[in-house]
Write a protein that holds these residues in place. Structure first.
Motif, PDB file in Angstrom:
ATOM      1  N   GLN A 141       1.045   3.666 -18.099  1.00  0.00           N
ATOM      2  CA  GLN A 141       0.761   4.610 -16.992  1.00  0.00           C
ATOM      3  C   GLN A 141       2.658   5.054 -17.234  1.00  0.00           C
ATOM      4  O   GLN A 141       2.854   6.126 -16.753  1.00  0.00           O
ATOM      5  CB  GLN A 141       0.912   3.638 -15.768  1.00  0.00           C
ATOM      6  CG  GLN A 141      -0.640   3.390 -15.235  1.00  0.00           C
ATOM      7  CD  GLN A 141      -0.654   2.695 -14.072  1.00  0.00           C
ATOM      8  OE1 GLN A 141      -0.389   1.565 -13.918  1.00  0.00           O
ATOM      9  NE2 GLN A 141      -1.460   3.391 -13.410  1.00  0.00           N
ATOM     10  N   LYS A 142       3.361   4.439 -17.512  1.00  0.00           N
ATOM     11  CA  LYS A 142       4.712   4.612 -17.700  1.00  0.00           C
ATOM     12  C   LYS A 142       4.821   5.835 -18.680  1.00  0.00           C
ATOM     13  O   LYS A 142       5.564   7.040 -18.514  1.00  0.00           O
ATOM     14  CB  LYS A 142       5.991   3.409 -17.848  1.00  0.00           C
ATOM     15  CG  LYS A 142       7.239   4.048 -17.942  1.00  0.00           C
ATOM     16  CD  LYS A 142       8.080   2.643 -18.372  1.00  0.00           C
ATOM     17  CE  LYS A 142       9.717   2.897 -18.530  1.00  0.00           C
ATOM     18  NZ  LYS A 142      10.418   1.851 -18.965  1.00  0.00           N
ATOM     19  N   ARG A 158       3.617   9.037 -17.492  1.00  0.00           N
ATOM     20  CA  ARG A 158       4.561   9.712 -16.478  1.00  0.00           C
ATOM     21  C   ARG A 158       5.765  10.196 -17.298  1.00  0.00           C
ATOM     22  O   ARG A 158       6.105  11.486 -16.808  1.00  0.00           O
ATOM     23  CB  ARG A 158       5.173   8.721 -15.469  1.00  0.00           C
ATOM     24  CG  ARG A 158       4.148   8.394 -14.493  1.00  0.00           C
ATOM     25  CD  ARG A 158       4.955   7.477 -13.240  1.00  0.00           C
ATOM     26  NE  ARG A 158       5.460   6.233 -13.707  1.00  0.00           N
ATOM     27  CZ  ARG A 158       4.997   5.036 -13.673  1.00  0.00           C
ATOM     28  NH1 ARG A 158       3.625   5.148 -13.179  1.00  0.00           N
ATOM     29  NH2 ARG A 158       5.362   4.051 -14.238  1.00  0.00           N
ATOM     30  N   GLN A 178      -0.371  11.597 -15.469  1.00  0.00           N
ATOM     31  CA  GLN A 178      -0.762  10.324 -14.763  1.00  0.00           C
ATOM     32  C   GLN A 178      -1.892   9.602 -15.149  1.00  0.00           C
ATOM     33  O   GLN A 178      -2.807  10.300 -15.714  1.00  0.00           O
ATOM     34  CB  GLN A 178      -0.759  10.637 -13.150  1.00  0.00           C
ATOM     35  CG  GLN A 178       0.531  10.945 -12.542  1.00  0.00           C
ATOM     36  CD  GLN A 178       0.401  11.008 -10.982  1.00  0.00           C
ATOM     37  OE1 GLN A 178      -0.702  11.519 -10.553  1.00  0.00           O
ATOM     38  NE2 GLN A 178       1.529  10.273 -10.415  1.00  0.00           N
TER      39      GLN A 178
END
Length: 332
Positions: free
Chosen positions: A150-151, A154, A159
């Motif tokens: 997820q990081k 981003r 997302q």
């Protein structure tokens, strides 16, 4: 005292993190065309000491710094005199140089194998102060991979839902390089217009079956016949049955070799150094699974697979049915 480090030590088992760090340093050189003129890559297994320090001592061209990347930096530094001379020459490098020492490593018994805490070069690092920057590049734990995904998404401007991140992690393990490729592929698939969802991962990921295979092997070793059977059926839907059979045979062969190493008191480093697999993830998984079987059990399993292969080739057995029976019996 230099305001910027002259020597950067990238150490660990996460090649993606190492490349990302080097990419950041390269971007700081400015214009890509100019950066190429100030970038040198060397391999410590073949480059001489003079090759290394001639490149590192050269003045940059139309840039503030010269970037020299040295992989396998200590391979040829086996004599004490050579080690001392190497460290002394590091101290003479100009502030216009950024020498990156790339130390790829593996973990065994919770300790780094090739660059342990008592490695001779760490003494120089302690004395060098701000002239050296140590950056640990360790693969995330498997449990941390969904958050890592997820990081990373981003950072690329997209997302992932938590469910999608967990599903992707299940397929790629903690292989960050593969994960990064699949993240980009999935973000492109949704055109960066919405979060990647579980269905997107299921639809798009080109599954090699390895993650499900490891999960099935875990279920077998734990005696969870139902889960092992479910995972087998999923693999049969995703893979050609002959290819899957080959994967299963290969995995039990890995377990045989791993069990042999364990019986000799050896571990992950020996698994990799023996050329059984270059992946630490595969090495750690195989050794962990092999601990749940005796050598006699694995030899019997391998004979069963050999007999199954013969029966299928002579048309005396249906392979999916034979695999189903084999997996359920093994997991009981």
């Amino acid at each position: 005292m230099s305001e910027k480090p002259v020597v950067y030590v990238l150490h660990g088992n996460d090649a993606h993190a190492m490349q990302a760090f080097i990419h950041t340093l390269r971007e700081k050189l400015g214009d890509p065309a100019v950066a190429d003129l100030n970038l040198t890559r060397l391999d410590g297994r073949t480059a001489s000491e003079d090759d290394i320090f001639n490149a590192a001592g050269a003045m940059p061209f139309l840039a503030e710094r010269r970037l020299v990347i040295l992989t396998h930096p200590f391979t040829r530094l086996t004599a004490e005199a050579a080690r001392q001379r190497f460290c002394q020459r590091l101290e003479t490098l100009p502030e216009t140089t950024a020498l990156v020492l790339v130390i790829e490593d593996i973990i065994e018994r919770r300790t780094w194998v090739h660059f342990p805490p008592k490695h001779w070069f760490r003494a120089w690092m302690e004395k060098a102060g701000k002239r050296v920057h140590y950056h640990l590049c360790a693969l995330p734990d498997l449990s941390a991979m969904p958050a890592w995904i997820q990081k990373e998404a981003r950072s690329l401007g997209g997302q992932f839902t938590s469910e999608a991140a967990a599903e992707l992690a299940r397929h790629v393990g903690n292989d960050t390089q593969t994960a990064r490729q699949e993240i980009e592929k999935l973000l492109t698939y949704v055109n960066f217009q919405r979060a990647v969802e579980l269905e997107d991962v299921a639809e798009l990921i080109a599954q090699g079956g390895e993650a499900d295979l490891f999960a099935m092997m875990d279920a077998i070793a734990e005696g969870n016949a139902r889960l092992a059977q479910n995972l087998l059926h999923r693999l049969l839907e995703e893979e050609d049955e002959l290819s899957l059979f080959g994967m299963i045979v290969r995995q039990f062969r890995l377990l045989l070799l791993a069990r042999e190493l364990l019986d000799e008191g050896k571990g992950v480093a020996d698994f990799v150094q023996a050329g059984i697999s270059t992946s630490q993830f595969v090495a750690e998984k195989s050794l962990r699974q092999a601990r749940r079987f005796s050598m006699a059990q694995l030899e019997e399993i391998y004979r069963t697979l050999y007999e199954m292969d013969g029966a299928v080739k002579t048309s005396n057995a249906d392979l999916p049915t034979a695999l189903d029976t084999f997996i359920v019996a093994l997991a009981r």
